[in-house]
Design a protein around this motif. Sequence first.
Motif, PDB file in Angstrom:
ATOM      1  N   TRP A  88       0.167 -16.469 -12.289  1.00  0.00           N
ATOM      2  CA  TRP A  88       0.207 -16.514 -13.758  1.00  0.00           C
ATOM      3  C   TRP A  88       1.349 -15.686 -14.328  1.00  0.00           C
ATOM      4  N   GLY A  89       2.226 -15.244 -13.461  1.00  0.00           N
ATOM      5  CA  GLY A  89       3.380 -14.484 -13.927  1.00  0.00           C
ATOM      6  C   GLY A  89       3.109 -13.027 -14.206  1.00  0.00           C
ATOM      7  N   GLN A  90       1.930 -12.530 -13.811  1.00  0.00           N
ATOM      8  CA  GLN A  90       1.607 -11.119 -14.027  1.00  0.00           C
ATOM      9  C   GLN A  90       2.150 -10.279 -12.864  1.00  0.00           C
ATOM     10  N   PRO A  91       2.660  -9.081 -13.149  1.00  0.00           N
ATOM     11  CA  PRO A  91       3.214  -8.265 -12.050  1.00  0.00           C
ATOM     12  C   PRO A  91       2.145  -7.869 -11.035  1.00  0.00           C
ATOM     13  N   CYS A  92       2.555  -7.814  -9.791  1.00  0.00           N
ATOM     14  CA  CYS A  92       1.673  -7.358  -8.716  1.00  0.00           C
ATOM     15  C   CYS A  92       2.170  -6.022  -8.184  1.00  0.00           C
ATOM     16  N   TYR A  93       1.257  -5.257  -7.653  1.00  0.00           N
ATOM     17  CA  TYR A  93       1.552  -3.918  -7.174  1.00  0.00           C
ATOM     18  C   TYR A  93       1.191  -3.822  -5.695  1.00  0.00           C
ATOM     19  N   LEU A  94       1.903  -2.936  -4.987  1.00  0.00           N
ATOM     20  CA  LEU A  94       1.740  -2.832  -3.546  1.00  0.00           C
ATOM     21  C   LEU A  94       1.888  -1.380  -3.112  1.00  0.00           C
ATOM     22  N   PHE A  95       0.984  -0.942  -2.233  1.00  0.00           N
ATOM     23  CA  PHE A  95       1.108   0.384  -1.634  1.00  0.00           C
ATOM     24  C   PHE A  95       1.985   0.309  -0.384  1.00  0.00           C
ATOM     25  N   HIS A  96       2.892   1.276  -0.222  1.00  0.00           N
ATOM     26  CA  HIS A  96       3.503   1.456   1.089  1.00  0.00           C
ATOM     27  C   HIS A  96       2.380   1.815   2.064  1.00  0.00           C
ATOM     28  N   PRO A  97       2.391   1.282   3.285  1.00  0.00           N
ATOM     29  CA  PRO A  97       1.266   1.525   4.196  1.00  0.00           C
ATOM     30  C   PRO A  97       0.909   2.997   4.376  1.00  0.00           C
ATOM     31  N   LEU A  98       1.904   3.870   4.470  1.00  0.00           N
ATOM     32  CA  LEU A  98       1.592   5.283   4.678  1.00  0.00           C
ATOM     33  C   LEU A  98       1.118   5.951   3.392  1.00  0.00           C
ATOM     34  N   VAL A  99       1.598   5.481   2.247  1.00  0.00           N
ATOM     35  CA  VAL A  99       1.098   6.012   0.975  1.00  0.00           C
ATOM     36  C   VAL A  99      -0.358   5.612   0.796  1.00  0.00           C
ATOM     37  N   ARG A 100      -0.690   4.400   1.206  1.00  0.00           N
ATOM     38  CA  ARG A 100      -2.089   3.951   1.113  1.00  0.00           C
ATOM     39  C   ARG A 100      -2.987   4.822   1.990  1.00  0.00           C
ATOM     40  N   LEU A 101      -2.551   5.130   3.217  1.00  0.00           N
ATOM     41  CA  LEU A 101      -3.339   6.012   4.072  1.00  0.00           C
ATOM     42  C   LEU A 101      -3.463   7.406   3.449  1.00  0.00           C
ATOM     43  N   PHE A 102      -2.404   7.849   2.820  1.00  0.00           N
ATOM     44  CA  PHE A 102      -2.444   9.140   2.135  1.00  0.00           C
ATOM     45  C   PHE A 102      -3.474   9.114   1.015  1.00  0.00           C
ATOM     46  N   ALA A 103      -3.468   8.045   0.220  1.00  0.00           N
ATOM     47  CA  ALA A 103      -4.427   7.941  -0.881  1.00  0.00           C
ATOM     48  C   ALA A 103      -5.859   7.923  -0.358  1.00  0.00           C
ATOM     49  N   LEU A 104      -6.105   7.172   0.706  1.00  0.00           N
ATOM     50  CA  LEU A 104      -7.451   7.111   1.259  1.00  0.00           C
ATOM     51  C   LEU A 104      -7.876   8.467   1.826  1.00  0.00           C
TER      52      LEU A 104
END
Length: 619
Positions: free
Chosen positions: A577-593
């Motif tokens: 639908w043309g809405q922006p998507c967001y993505l975690f860098h794999p290591l940033v995602r592990l950091f967040a978790l």
Amino acid sequence: MLGPVEVRQDGQRAAFSGAKLHTVLAALLLAREEVVSDDRLCRLLWGWAPPATVSAQLYTYISRLRKILGDGVLIDRRPPGYAMCIGNASFDLNEFETLALDGREALVNEDYEKAGELLREALTRWNGQPFANATEYLADAEAPRLVEARAATLEHRIAADLALGRHEQVTGELTGLVAEFPLRERIRCQLMTALCRSGRQADAIHLYHHGRAVLADELGVNPGEELQATYRALLEGTLDRQPPAARTVRTGARTRPSAPPAGTPAMLPPDTVDFTGREPELELVCRALTPDGQGPGRPRRVLVTGMAGLGKTALAVHAAHRCQRHFPDGQLYADLRAPDGTPRHPARVLRRLLRALGPAEDVPAADDQDQLVRLYRERTRGRQLLIVLDNASGAAQLGPLLPNTPEPAVLVTGRTALPTVAGAHTVALAPLEPGDSLELLAAAAGPARVAAAPCAASAIVEHCAGLPLALRIIGTRIAARPHSTPDRIARRLADPATRLRELHSGDLDVHTSLLPSWRALEAEVRAAFPALAGLGPRPFPAAAAAAALDLPEPEAERLLEALADAALLEVSGADEWGQPCYLFHPLVRLFALSLDERAPAPGAAAARPEHNRRLTPRP
């Protein structure tokens, strides 16, 4: 004075005691028959809190010295102080300096036997810690330069011994010296050389990595060129074939590159020896910094951005060294982030830069930022300077550090775009491609180690996800453990739950590098961060974030944009639908978790658990 301050006559120690009397004697001797003012004697005796009877006490100490030393030593009153002439008496510091100078000259001339004898004789003049029985004010003011002179003489004497093939005899002594002087890189180089020539290459590699960690932890710097060159020669197998003393002498006295004019600042950190990849970005930065990179009269400003660990500092320093010839008036460097990750105050940074740019006594003592900025812009005006401002945090910090004329070029690194750097060339760094990642891993670990385990190397590259910091950490660990295979480290990295714990070596740590970005977030954004990581490793739109956070979509999008501004989240295309998507860098995602023990395991399916509906900021 090269030990406790004392006077000997006919082999017998003169009877006098008291730290203040020793201090007056030492101060007069250090002046080499020049006048020592009453004010200086006062500061060396009592610091900044002198007694009311200063003049009377000074007169008493001088009178006692005259009586103890006798007629052969003259102490004259010469306003505004006193001067001493020792006549035919000898002075251990004079003897040490004469012998050390003769020894260095013999070393330069490659007369290693003579150099070793002279330097050994110079070191016999030492009898302990300088000024051990004088006041702390004298010791603080004068002892460091004498300790430095002794350490340099030790380095020169050991260089002569190494040139004569005495590596096994000096290894034990060097081990103790590295412990005594952990920040002296040349002594570490000499021990690495001795170990290598004794067949102990693994110990030499470990010694380098330990030194690198100590330098980073204590000073926040990388190893210097000599230490890096020694390590490179060790990896290439050429260290034991190169005459160590000859290399030291020629580097230090014969083939040293021409020095910049006196007063020219040269503050750049050492260049990265094994800098890998980033050729397009490097070319863009260098082109923007050169005089032809901007139109006439336009300021040269370059901003390098990217998440923590992407190598912004390494790229900036490498580019600065490559462009050095375009800046004959010098290069300035300032790390705008303190070791604990907090931003440094601009006034503190300005004072350091001003001391490099001109007379330190003209720098205002008070932290009057307006006055400091005015002086800084006066000293940079019209000069062909390169100013590298590393780890900028925001406009309020960066604004006072920018010159107001076009001649100086400014290279800034930061994790996000900074509006203060108007009209700048912005170079946004992305994770490395697999090929460049493998090349960086090989440079850090050693090409042979990586070539011997291609499957493990590919797995390591995948787990590090193109983050140079992670690759360098693993490469360093492989190099430091010659008997451990890369396969073992690859297996340890395979578990997402423990991967971040593996990405640690000395002061290098992926988790620690990401913490400042997280701490700088607003409380509600920090609280949302682990919950958003639970959405999984694929791109997601704001609608999915809103559902996970139990928030209206505009509010969820605001939080996502805050994370993107902090370089903790990437904008990755758009949905159907043309809405922006967001993505975690794999290591940033592990950091967040890792910040939320209640978050789903990294391998679990992305879902919106009930406990993520209410967000409580973590302390």
